[in-house]
Design an enzyme around this catalytic site. Structure first.
Site, PDB file in Angstrom:
ATOM      1  N   ILE A 184       0.771  -1.399   0.464  1.00  0.00           N
ATOM      2  CA  ILE A 184       0.022   0.386  -0.245  1.00  0.00           C
ATOM      3  C   ILE A 184       0.719   1.358  -0.164  1.00  0.00           C
ATOM      4  CG2 ILE A 184      -0.536  -0.072   2.474  1.00  0.00           C
ATOM      5  CD1 ILE A 184      -3.495   1.026   2.404  1.00  0.00           C
ATOM      6  N   LEU A 228      -4.769   9.973  -2.073  1.00  0.00           N
ATOM      7  CA  LEU A 228      -5.575  11.107  -2.410  1.00  0.00           C
ATOM      8  C   LEU A 228      -6.856  10.292  -1.700  1.00  0.00           C
ATOM      9  CD1 LEU A 228      -5.701  13.555  -4.076  1.00  0.00           C
ATOM     10  CD2 LEU A 228      -6.833  13.023  -5.369  1.00  0.00           C
ATOM     11  N   ASP A 263      -8.140   6.836  -2.454  1.00  0.00           N
ATOM     12  CA  ASP A 263      -9.112   6.645  -1.406  1.00  0.00           C
ATOM     13  C   ASP A 263     -10.322   6.825  -1.991  1.00  0.00           C
ATOM     14  OD1 ASP A 263      -9.697   5.009   1.354  1.00  0.00           O
ATOM     15  OD2 ASP A 263     -11.174   7.097   1.392  1.00  0.00           O
ATOM     16  N   TYR A 299     -19.474   8.587  -1.198  1.00  0.00           N
ATOM     17  CA  TYR A 299     -18.560   9.937  -1.494  1.00  0.00           C
ATOM     18  C   TYR A 299     -20.023  10.517  -2.690  1.00  0.00           C
ATOM     19  CZ  TYR A 299     -15.534   8.882   1.421  1.00  0.00           C
ATOM     20  OH  TYR A 299     -14.269   7.737   2.460  1.00  0.00           O
ATOM     21  N   LYS A 324     -15.737   1.461  -0.197  1.00  0.00           N
ATOM     22  CA  LYS A 324     -15.584   1.069   0.886  1.00  0.00           C
ATOM     23  C   LYS A 324     -17.377   0.545   0.612  1.00  0.00           C
ATOM     24  CE  LYS A 324     -12.599   4.454   3.119  1.00  0.00           C
ATOM     25  NZ  LYS A 324     -12.763   5.769   2.113  1.00  0.00           N
ATOM     26  N   HIS A 370     -17.625   0.507   5.669  1.00  0.00           N
ATOM     27  CA  HIS A 370     -17.496   1.916   6.089  1.00  0.00           C
ATOM     28  C   HIS A 370     -17.516   2.266   7.522  1.00  0.00           C
ATOM     29  CE1 HIS A 370     -17.569   6.071   3.426  1.00  0.00           C
ATOM     30  NE2 HIS A 370     -16.785   6.362   4.376  1.00  0.00           N
TER      31      HIS A 370
END
Ligand code: A2P
Length: 319
Positions: A13, A18, A44, A49, A78, A111
């Site tokens: 990772i 961002l 991310d 979102y 997520k 999430h």
């Protein structure tokens, strides 16, 4: 400075990613393209979102324009709260994959340890309890995502030590990541120790204090992280910015960090935090002393609804 770390699934990772929470659909595409162009490889995202389609356009264009390959990228998304039933996990993941124009995710996270009914939304929240829909059954759906090749790694977000322990006991595939709020004002020592001992990588969200968080999240007494005099003086000492001090601290304490920006100058500045100089022992001990348990994302939006089975106590388990 280390630029990436190996997860417990053997994959790497990148430590600087961002963040895209709060990036408006009209701004996020150019932000992601710019980030990848200047060298970001970790993005991310989340279904919640509401901007994964635009992120997907950016990813697809960068790959078509040979700015990067799919394999170069580490893309996280997520699972939202209304898809916690085991049978809902793969279909929810497919929606994110379609929006992101990808065949697989590098990381898929639960999430929140919170379950909502389908059709629930802010303003009209309808919950289900963790007794009704246990995290262990959601995790089985997450494990099937790995078995189906749709996610290379799986993990969680906003989980306490108590919830991680219980998940580890019942899981076949252990979580690779726990993504939580972490910055010098909320250093999470107990979670850090547990995660390190159990090979769970910790990713810091809201690393810069999320000054653009929704008004309803704000309290007039919230401290101003980036104006902290200790952080400002370390920044001056190294001729870097307060944001870079905070991001370096995250990476030098073996966590990844996902600052959100839609501004090309700040996108570049944040990536620069992966290069020299590094913080010295004096800086790190001065920063360690700043911990004050100050959460900017308190989670009270899950608890202050009448009839909610969630309380701040059972959300964070008093940690
Ligand atoms: P912008 O998107 O205009 O750059 P967090 O990652 O903690 O959620 O914080 C995001 C907030 O911090 C956004 O308001 C973002 O604004 C701002 N930000 C991002 N990078 C920097 C930086 N290097 N210096 C100052 N503010 C920053």
């Amino acid at each position: 400075m280390e630029k990436s770390l190996e997860l417990n699934n053997g994959r790497k990772i990148p430590l600087l990613g961002l963040g895209t929470w709060k990036s408006a659909p009209g701004e996020v595409k150019s932000a992601v393209k710019e980030a990848i162009r200047v060298g970001y490889r970790h993005i991310d995202c989340a279904y919640f979102y509401g901007n994964e389609k635009e992120v997907g356009e950016a990813l697809s264009e960068c790959i078509k324009e040979n700015i990067c390959t799919r394999e170069d990228l580490f893309v996280t998304s997520k699972l939202w709260n209304s898809f916690h039933e085991e049978a809902d996990v793969l279909p929810a993941l497919e929606i994110s994959l379609k929006n992101l124009q990808l065949d697989y995710l590098d990381m898929y996270l639960i999430h929140w340890p919170v379950v909502e009914e389908k059709g629930s939304s802010f303003g009209n929240l309808k919950f289900r309890s963790l007794e009704e829909v246990p995290l262990a059954s959601t995790w089985k759906g997450m494990e099937s995502a790995v078995k189906e090749g749709k996610a290379k790694g799986i993990g969680v977000s906003n989980f306490s030590v108590k919830k991680l322990k219980s998940l580890l006991e019942s899981s076949e595939i252990p979580p690779a990541v726990n993504q939580v709020e972490r910055h010098p004002y909320l250093q999470q020592p107990k979670l850090m120790e547990f995660c390190s001992a159990n090979k769970i990588h910790l990713t810091c969200y809201s690393p810069l204090g999320s000054t653009d968080r929704p008004e309803s999240f704000k309290d007039p007494n919230d401290p101003k992280l980036m104006e902290d005099s200790v952080i400002v003086s370390i920044a001056k000492k190294h001729s870097i910015t307060p944001a870079q001090v905070i991001l370096k601290w995250a990476m030098q304490t073996n966590t990844s960090t996902i600052p959100k920006s839609v501004n090309p100058g700040r996108i570049a500045q944040n990536l620069q935090a992966t290069t020299e100089p590094i913080l010295d022992a004096d800086d790190l001990s001065a920063l360690a002393a700043l911990n004050r348990n100050a959460r900017f994302v308190r989670g009270d939006f899950w608890t202050n609804v009448s009839g909610s089975p969630y309380t701040l106590e059972n959300l964070w388990d008093g940690e």
